[in-house]
Design a protein around this motif. Structure first.
Motif, short mmCIF file in Angstrom:
data_model
loop_
_atom_site.label_atom_id
_atom_site.label_comp_id
_atom_site.label_asym_id
_atom_site.label_seq_id
_atom_site.Cartn_x
_atom_site.Cartn_y
_atom_site.Cartn_z
N THR A 39 29.13 77.39 113.99
CA THR A 39 30.53 77.01 113.82
C THR A 39 31.44 77.72 114.84
O THR A 39 32.62 77.41 114.91
CB THR A 39 31.03 77.37 112.40
OG1 THR A 39 30.78 78.75 112.14
CG2 THR A 39 30.33 76.51 111.37
N ALA A 44 38.56 75.31 112.63
CA ALA A 44 38.26 75.63 111.23
C ALA A 44 38.30 74.39 110.33
O ALA A 44 37.48 74.26 109.40
CB ALA A 44 39.23 76.69 110.72
N THR A 45 39.21 73.48 110.59
CA THR A 45 39.35 72.31 109.73
C THR A 45 38.17 71.34 109.86
O THR A 45 37.98 70.48 108.99
CB THR A 45 40.65 71.55 110.05
OG1 THR A 45 40.66 71.24 111.46
CG2 THR A 45 41.86 72.41 109.70
N ASN A 46 37.40 71.46 110.93
CA ASN A 46 36.28 70.55 111.15
C ASN A 46 34.92 71.15 110.77
O ASN A 46 33.91 70.45 110.80
CB ASN A 46 36.20 70.15 112.63
CG ASN A 46 37.38 69.30 113.06
OD1 ASN A 46 38.11 68.77 112.24
ND2 ASN A 46 37.57 69.18 114.36
N ARG A 47 34.89 72.41 110.43
CA ARG A 47 33.60 73.10 110.31
C ARG A 47 32.72 72.57 109.18
O ARG A 47 31.52 72.37 109.37
CB ARG A 47 33.84 74.61 110.14
CG ARG A 47 34.38 75.27 111.39
CD ARG A 47 34.52 76.76 111.23
NE ARG A 47 35.04 77.35 112.45
CZ ARG A 47 35.22 78.65 112.64
NH1 ARG A 47 34.90 79.50 111.64
NH2 ARG A 47 35.69 79.11 113.78
N THR A 66 33.14 75.24 100.51
CA THR A 66 33.32 76.68 100.64
C THR A 66 33.81 77.23 99.30
O THR A 66 34.31 76.50 98.45
CB THR A 66 34.33 77.02 101.74
OG1 THR A 66 35.57 76.34 101.47
CG2 THR A 66 33.81 76.57 103.10
N GLU A 69 39.14 80.66 100.67
CA GLU A 69 40.02 80.05 101.67
C GLU A 69 39.64 80.40 103.10
O GLU A 69 40.19 79.85 104.05
CB GLU A 69 41.47 80.49 101.41
CG GLU A 69 42.04 80.01 100.08
CD GLU A 69 42.07 78.50 99.99
OE1 GLU A 69 42.40 77.85 101.00
OE2 GLU A 69 41.75 77.96 98.91
N ALA A 70 38.68 81.30 103.27
CA ALA A 70 38.29 81.72 104.62
C ALA A 70 37.57 80.58 105.32
O ALA A 70 36.82 79.81 104.69
CB ALA A 70 37.40 82.95 104.55
N PRO A 71 37.76 80.43 106.63
CA PRO A 71 37.04 79.38 107.37
C PRO A 71 35.53 79.58 107.26
O PRO A 71 35.03 80.71 107.26
CB PRO A 71 37.51 79.58 108.81
CG PRO A 71 38.81 80.31 108.71
CD PRO A 71 38.68 81.19 107.51
N LEU A 72 34.81 78.50 107.15
CA LEU A 72 33.35 78.56 107.06
C LEU A 72 32.77 79.21 108.31
O LEU A 72 33.15 78.88 109.44
CB LEU A 72 32.79 77.15 106.91
CG LEU A 72 31.26 77.04 106.95
CD1 LEU A 72 30.64 77.61 105.69
CD2 LEU A 72 30.85 75.58 107.15
N GLN A 73 31.83 80.12 108.09
CA GLN A 73 31.02 80.68 109.17
C GLN A 73 29.58 80.27 108.90
O GLN A 73 29.06 80.54 107.82
CB GLN A 73 31.14 82.21 109.21
CG GLN A 73 32.55 82.75 109.41
CD GLN A 73 33.05 82.53 110.82
OE1 GLN A 73 32.26 82.40 111.76
NE2 GLN A 73 34.36 82.49 110.99
N GLN A 94 29.36 79.72 100.00
CA GLN A 94 29.44 78.26 99.91
C GLN A 94 28.58 77.75 98.76
O GLN A 94 27.72 78.47 98.24
CB GLN A 94 28.98 77.60 101.22
CG GLN A 94 27.57 77.97 101.64
CD GLN A 94 27.26 77.51 103.05
OE1 GLN A 94 26.91 76.35 103.26
NE2 GLN A 94 27.41 78.42 104.02
#
Length: 352
Positions: A39, A44-47, A66, A69-73, A94
């Motif tokens: 990623t 972030a919105t596309n991950r 997820t 609220e943290a962006p997916l890693q 997740q």
């Protein structure tokens, strides 16, 4: 998601050559193919959507969410063989799910084996659930509903096998509920699973293993033999499967001077006579195989620049030799030079 990123994901997952797009790399065009996903560099919105798309093409279709609220890693390394798929997966917190509706829309026809390396997980299925910890593996039919959750993230290995191939290996016995193995515990079945986990990890990392099992040309066949051992149960395995588990067990115990053929046979779940026969058919009896692996281990330590001040006696002991004089004689017979000469040659080679 932009169409630009989605098209890049599809090209990568389909194996249409390399792509410079963030997150993807594809190597190989023959029967074995390596894919990488990350990623990193993806908005972030596309991950999550790209993560779902990659898994649908490279491993198993999943509905992914997820847990904060943290962006997916997330990252994934995949290796595709003609039948099997290997993967190493890392990710932040997740939940992944395949419910009945999702399965109808996205059938996969595979049996999956998940090996937990880090992070605890919950596994809900049908009318039951499991709490999985590092060191445990679960085999499950991916077309039966399940939900898996990783509250603190995950690091796992995954193997998938077509259901028809699994049924052939199991003698036609379907997998109606998950089977859980503690692959760091001592039962023979667990040791078969440990050997399979090490095979998957070693093959993905490109690190050779005893008997050449990490060679992509042989890894799939060896994995099939080990899956057969697990699917059929104790006493119904094939010689190549037992041999793979025995070699894995020996590798883990090379430093123990008390390691014996009898111990290896008991660990694998067969008789000492059976073990001796399958090793002999592979080229040498187990006692000579163990000696050879110990000498190779000692040679590798002697050639390691970071170990150049370690006494030879300590290296001999680390390789499972109770007697330094016996180690020196065996080493010279095997390599045509005494241990100190091997070390000297390695130092000279490193300075040239």
């Amino acid at each position: 998601m932009s169409q630009h990123h989605l098209d890049a994901a599809r090209r990568a997952a389909a194996g249409q050559g390399r792509t410079a797009e963030p997150g993807y790399e594809v190597r190989g065009s023959g029967p074995t193919k390596l894919l990488k996903f990350s990623t990193n560099g993806i908005p972030a919105t596309n991950r999550v959507q790209l993560w779902e798309h990659h898994n649908s093409k490279a491993l198993i279709s999943l509905d992914i969410r997820t847990m904060d609220e943290a962006p997916l890693q997330a990252s994934e390394l995949n290796m595709h063989f003609p039948s099997l798929k290997f993967a190493q997966v890392r990710g932040s917190a997740q939940v992944v799910e395949r419910n009945e509706r999702f399965i109808r829309q996205n059938p996969t026809d595979v049996i999956a084996i998940f090996f937990a390396l880090e992070g605890e997980a919950f596994f809900y299925y049908g009318d039951g659930h499991e709490s999985l910890k590092p060191g445990q593996a679960v085999i499950y039919d991916a077309d039966r509903p399940f939900m898996r959750g990783f509250c603190k993230g995950l690091h796992e290995l995954v193997l998938t096998i077509p259901r028809d191939d699994y049924l052939a290996l199991s003698g036609g016995k379907p997998l109606l509920k998950p089977q859980v193995f503690d692959f760091l515990q001592g039962k023979p079945a667990n040791r078969h699973m440990l050997a399979l986990a090490k095979l998957v990890r070693g093959t993905l990392s490109g690190k050779p293993q005893p008997g050449g099992a990490a060679d992509p040309g042989r890894a799939e066949d060896t994995a099939m033999e080990l899956i057969g051992l697990l699917a059929r149960g104790e006493g119904n395995g094939t010689d190549p499967g037992y041999l793979a588990t025995a070699r894995c067990y020996i590798e883990d115990r090379l430093g123990d001077p008390q390691l014996s053929t009898a111990e290896v046979a008991a660990a694998v779940g067969i008789s000492e006579r059976h073990l001796t026969r399958i090793f002999a058919e592979a080229g040498e009896p187990p006692s000579l195989y163990i000696l050879g692996r110990r000498l190779e281990l000692a040679k590798n330590i002697l050639a390691d620049p970071t170990q150049r001040t370690t006494p030879v006696g300590r290296i001999a002991a680390a390789a499972g030799f109770a007697s330094q004089s016996y180690f020196t004689r065996a080493f010279k017979t095997r390599f045509g030079a005494v241990p100190l000469q091997i070390r000297k040659n390695s130092v000279l080679g490193a300075t040239l």
